[in-house]
Design an enzyme around this catalytic site. Structure first.
Site, PDB file in Angstrom:
ATOM      1  N   GLU A  10       0.835  -1.207   0.000  1.00 10.99           N
ATOM      2  CA  GLU A  10       0.000   0.000   0.000  1.00 10.99           C
ATOM      3  C   GLU A  10       0.863   1.248   0.000  1.00 10.99           C
ATOM      4  OE1 GLU A  10      -2.021  -0.502   3.812  1.00 10.99           O
ATOM      5  OE2 GLU A  10      -0.440   0.618   4.819  1.00 10.99           O
ATOM      6  N   HIS A  31       0.287   5.788   0.996  1.00 10.25           N
ATOM      7  CA  HIS A  31      -0.609   6.810   1.546  1.00 10.25           C
ATOM      8  C   HIS A  31       0.210   8.043   1.895  1.00 10.25           C
ATOM      9  CE1 HIS A  31       1.097   4.819   5.038  1.00 10.25           C
ATOM     10  NE2 HIS A  31       0.408   3.717   4.796  1.00 10.25           N
ATOM     11  N   HIS A  34       5.025   6.337   8.455  1.00 11.77           N
ATOM     12  CA  HIS A  34       5.153   5.352   9.529  1.00 11.77           C
ATOM     13  C   HIS A  34       6.568   5.409  10.091  1.00 11.77           C
ATOM     14  CE1 HIS A  34       1.444   3.271   8.586  1.00 11.77           C
ATOM     15  NE2 HIS A  34       1.862   2.785   7.442  1.00 11.77           N
ATOM     16  N   HIS A  83       4.892   0.313   0.318  1.00  9.62           N
ATOM     17  CA  HIS A  83       5.561  -0.457   1.368  1.00  9.62           C
ATOM     18  C   HIS A  83       4.824  -1.754   1.647  1.00  9.62           C
ATOM     19  CE1 HIS A  83       2.777   2.356   3.348  1.00  9.62           C
ATOM     20  NE2 HIS A  83       2.607   1.444   4.295  1.00  9.62           N
ATOM     21  N   CYS A 143       4.731  -0.007  15.078  1.00  8.93           N
ATOM     22  CA  CYS A 143       4.484   0.962  14.012  1.00  8.93           C
ATOM     23  C   CYS A 143       3.795   2.188  14.602  1.00  8.93           C
ATOM     24  CB  CYS A 143       3.621   0.341  12.914  1.00  8.93           C
ATOM     25  SG  CYS A 143       3.254   1.489  11.572  1.00  8.93           S
TER      26      CYS A 143
HETATM   27 MN    MN Z   1       0.940   1.695   5.692  1.00  5.61          MN
END
Ligand code: MN
Length: 151
Positions: A62, A64, A68, A102, A116
């Site tokens: 994914e 975004h 992270h 990632h 995370c």
């Molecule tokens: Mn992610």
């Protein structure tokens, strides 16, 4: 150790923290991964989660706008960040920048877990389309990583 401010650790579970197994089949492709939200305090404006995948499990590929901060806590695996593939193990740190594709994959034969950190206010992940996958596959190391992740 009891009380709302203390959560004792035992065998990669934290006392009083819900353990949320992900569904094996969903709208996004992932396998054998569970989630525990360790901190979700409004004043901190971030969440700290612990994800763990069984041997051979993997997270969703994914990207975004939110970022992270990751620290591996258990086991070994491979991760893709952008166009870079790395082998990672305990206490390695991984920064996932905005809009970087990632994915994490556990090494066969052992569980793989990581912390995370993420902002509370965040956008929804985007999944790759055929053009995204073609662009990723232009990088040999990324193509090899994708080929090693069973789908
Ligand atoms: Mn992610």
């Amino acid at each position: 150790m009891t009380g709302p401010n203390f959560h004792a650790f035992r065998d990669f579970r934290w006392e009083g923290v819900d353990h949320l197994p992900y569904k094996e089949v969903g709208s996004a492709p992932f396998r054998a991964i569970s989630r525990q939200v360790l901190f979700s305090e409004p004043a901190l404006a971030c969440q700290l989660r612990y994800f763990e995948m069984a041997a051979g499990g993997y997270s969703t590929l994914e990207c975004h706008a939110h970022e992270h901060g990751v620290m591996i806590l258990r086991g070994h695996g491979h991760c893709l960040v952008g166009t870079e593939v790395r082998q990672v193990g305990p206490y390695d740190l991984i920064h996932i920048p905005a809009q970087a594709w990632h994915q994490f994959r556990a090494t066969e034969g052992e569980a793989f877990g990581f912390l995370c950190m993420v902002n509370v206010a965040r956008d929804r992940p985007r999944l790759p389309g055929p053009e995204d996958l073609a662009a990723l596959r232009a990088h040999p190391a990324v193509a090899a990583f994708l080929d090693e992740t069973p789908r």
